[in-house]
Design a protein around this motif. Structure first.
Motif, PDB file in Angstrom:
ATOM      1  N   PHE A  90       0.833  -1.198   0.000  1.00  0.00           N
ATOM      2  CA  PHE A  90       0.000   0.000   0.000  1.00  0.00           C
ATOM      3  C   PHE A  90       0.864   1.243   0.000  1.00  0.00           C
ATOM      4  N   VAL A  91       0.336   2.296  -0.624  1.00  0.00           N
ATOM      5  CA  VAL A  91       0.943   3.626  -0.563  1.00  0.00           C
ATOM      6  C   VAL A  91      -0.164   4.611  -0.205  1.00  0.00           C
ATOM      7  N   LEU A  92       0.026   5.355   0.872  1.00  0.00           N
ATOM      8  CA  LEU A  92      -0.896   6.426   1.252  1.00  0.00           C
ATOM      9  C   LEU A  92      -0.258   7.742   0.847  1.00  0.00           C
ATOM     10  N   LEU A  93      -0.859   8.405  -0.140  1.00  0.00           N
ATOM     11  CA  LEU A  93      -0.322   9.647  -0.682  1.00  0.00           C
ATOM     12  C   LEU A  93      -1.201  10.798  -0.207  1.00  0.00           C
ATOM     13  N   ARG A  94      -0.641  11.630   0.667  1.00  0.00           N
ATOM     14  CA  ARG A  94      -1.420  12.716   1.280  1.00  0.00           C
ATOM     15  C   ARG A  94      -0.861  14.074   0.882  1.00  0.00           C
ATOM     16  N   VAL A 113      -0.860  -1.652 -10.598  1.00  0.00           N
ATOM     17  CA  VAL A 113      -0.698  -0.429  -9.809  1.00  0.00           C
ATOM     18  C   VAL A 113      -2.058   0.252  -9.814  1.00  0.00           C
ATOM     19  N   LEU A 114      -2.792   0.060  -8.731  1.00  0.00           N
ATOM     20  CA  LEU A 114      -4.193   0.466  -8.633  1.00  0.00           C
ATOM     21  C   LEU A 114      -4.277   1.746  -7.805  1.00  0.00           C
ATOM     22  N   CYS A 115      -4.604   2.858  -8.468  1.00  0.00           N
ATOM     23  CA  CYS A 115      -4.562   4.179  -7.847  1.00  0.00           C
ATOM     24  C   CYS A 115      -5.968   4.718  -7.633  1.00  0.00           C
ATOM     25  N   PHE A 116      -6.289   5.033  -6.391  1.00  0.00           N
ATOM     26  CA  PHE A 116      -7.573   5.639  -6.043  1.00  0.00           C
ATOM     27  C   PHE A 116      -7.333   7.132  -5.827  1.00  0.00           C
ATOM     28  N   ASP A 117      -8.034   7.955  -6.613  1.00  0.00           N
ATOM     29  CA  ASP A 117      -7.768   9.388  -6.612  1.00  0.00           C
ATOM     30  C   ASP A 117      -9.052  10.169  -6.324  1.00  0.00           C
ATOM     31  N   GLN A 118      -8.883  11.397  -5.834  1.00  0.00           N
ATOM     32  CA  GLN A 118      -9.991  12.326  -5.588  1.00  0.00           C
ATOM     33  C   GLN A 118     -11.023  11.702  -4.636  1.00  0.00           C
ATOM     34  N   VAL A 149       0.167  -2.991  -6.162  1.00  0.00           N
ATOM     35  CA  VAL A 149       0.505  -1.822  -5.364  1.00  0.00           C
ATOM     36  C   VAL A 149      -0.737  -0.937  -5.386  1.00  0.00           C
ATOM     37  N   LEU A 150      -1.319  -0.705  -4.225  1.00  0.00           N
ATOM     38  CA  LEU A 150      -2.533   0.103  -4.120  1.00  0.00           C
ATOM     39  C   LEU A 150      -2.172   1.474  -3.579  1.00  0.00           C
ATOM     40  N   VAL A 151      -2.493   2.503  -4.341  1.00  0.00           N
ATOM     41  CA  VAL A 151      -2.170   3.882  -3.983  1.00  0.00           C
ATOM     42  C   VAL A 151      -3.455   4.617  -3.663  1.00  0.00           C
ATOM     43  N   LEU A 152      -3.551   5.144  -2.452  1.00  0.00           N
ATOM     44  CA  LEU A 152      -4.683   5.989  -2.062  1.00  0.00           C
ATOM     45  C   LEU A 152      -4.193   7.428  -2.001  1.00  0.00           C
ATOM     46  N   ALA A 153      -4.701   8.266  -2.912  1.00  0.00           N
ATOM     47  CA  ALA A 153      -4.320   9.670  -2.951  1.00  0.00           C
ATOM     48  C   ALA A 153      -5.462  10.506  -2.383  1.00  0.00           C
ATOM     49  N   CYS A 154      -5.208  11.197  -1.290  1.00  0.00           N
ATOM     50  CA  CYS A 154      -6.285  11.951  -0.630  1.00  0.00           C
ATOM     51  C   CYS A 154      -5.714  13.191   0.043  1.00  0.00           C
TER      52      CYS A 154
END
Length: 320
Positions: free
Chosen positions: A65-69, A253-258, A288-293
């Motif tokens: 996991f990647v938490l992108l803040r 590479v699964l990116c969740f955005d907005q 790799v799951l990226v949560l951008a918030c």
């Protein structure tokens, strides 16, 4: 002399209506075309770290996991677009945007996942990510069959060779069975759809099935399945099987955005409901799951998540 309310209102209207010289620099989605040079010194170390995480997942097959803040406007979506470009042929890039109906959360993820897979990894790629995914999965299973040595070697080197093999078989039963043995519990209808993706006459119907479109009986017969994947529970089954099959592919590479303004799901904040689903998705696959918030979104809601979920989500916490 201080400006009046009328003066301020007029200035505000002028700013809204005036030409914005930076309009073309705004990135709406990671799939936006690149109209200007990417200034890599901006958040370059962050994108390098995510690419390093993808490399580790490719090597050991473990999901991460990647938490992108970040604050509003700090470039989260811009960074995801850079990640898409620099990832290239080293992984499969997928982006999931905000959902409008919390009752169909898994269907939303499946639909947007498959829409992302319709893109090519690079302009030089001859096939979409979706076809490449199907080829990798099926060719890996085919290589386990009792084949002549040169056939197995070519399949491992060139998965697209499987298309030539399938054109000579009207019913590849052994391939279906071998795939089911490699991935116990995998959805059998999904296997049929993957086979249909490699057939030019059936591939469009197969792609629509994956997107959760409610197909006619005639179209279902063409791809050899009994029903659509339009209902929420059925979409969840297909989604989990797709991720299970990623063990035999390049990393997803699964990116969740907005994720700032998600609707509530059965009385639970949308961000919390989504985060719980995301943690479960990673269990069987090579991802790799990226949560951008926004940083404040995480601060507001992470306390409502199970501690085990929080620990996984902050595995790689990156701040812009």
């Amino acid at each position: 002399m201080s400006p009046t309310a009328t003066d301020l209102e007029g200035l505000h209207r002028h700013l809204l209506e005036a030409f914005n010289p930076f309009e073309d620099w705004i990135v709406q989605t990671p799939w936006d075309p690149i109209r200007y040079p990417d200034v890599r010194s901006i958040h370059g170390s962050i994108s390098d770290e995510i690419l390093s995480i993808v490399r580790r997942t490719a090597e050991d097959g473990a999901s991460r996991f990647v938490l992108l803040r970040g604050l509003p406007g700090t470039g989260k979506t811009h960074l995801l677009r850079r990640l898409r470009v620099e990832l290239g042929s080293r992984g499969t890039f997928i982006t999931i945007g905000p959902f409008g109906d919390g009752r169909r959360l898994q269907r939303h993820i499946l639909r947007q996942l498959c829409e992302s897979l319709e893109h090519r990894r690079t302009e030089a790629e001859p096939r979409s990510q979706l076809q490449a995914f199907a080829l990798q999965v099926l060719a890996r299973a085919a290589a386990d069959l009792p084949l002549e040595g040169w056939v197995r070697e070519r399949l491992e080197r060139e998965p697209a060779f499987l298309i030539d093999i399938l054109q000579q078989q009207t019913d590849p039963v052994r391939l279906r069975d071998r795939l089911a043995e490699r991935h116990p519990g995998v959805d059998r209808e999904l296997v049929e759809v993957l086979l249909a993706l490699l057939d030019p006459d059936r591939m469009r119907i197969a792609a629509r099935w994956l997107q959760g479109v409610d197909l006619s009986d005639d179209d279902l017969a063409v791809i050899r399945v009994r029903g659509s994947a339009a209902e929420e529970d059925r979409a969840g089954e297909v989604l989990r099987s797709l991720i299970q099959l990623s063990r035999d592919t390049l990393p997803l590479v699964l990116c969740f955005d907005q994720l700032e303004f998600l609707p509530a799901v059965e009385g639970e904040p949308g961000f919390v409901a989504l985060a719980k689903v995301v943690v479960q998705l990673a269990m069987p696959g090579r991802m790799v799951l990226v949560l951008a918030c926004l940083a404040r979104t995480w601060d507001d809601y992470h306390g409502q998540l199970p501690q085990s979920a929080v620990e996984r989500l902050v595995q790689n916490s990156l701040d812009l």
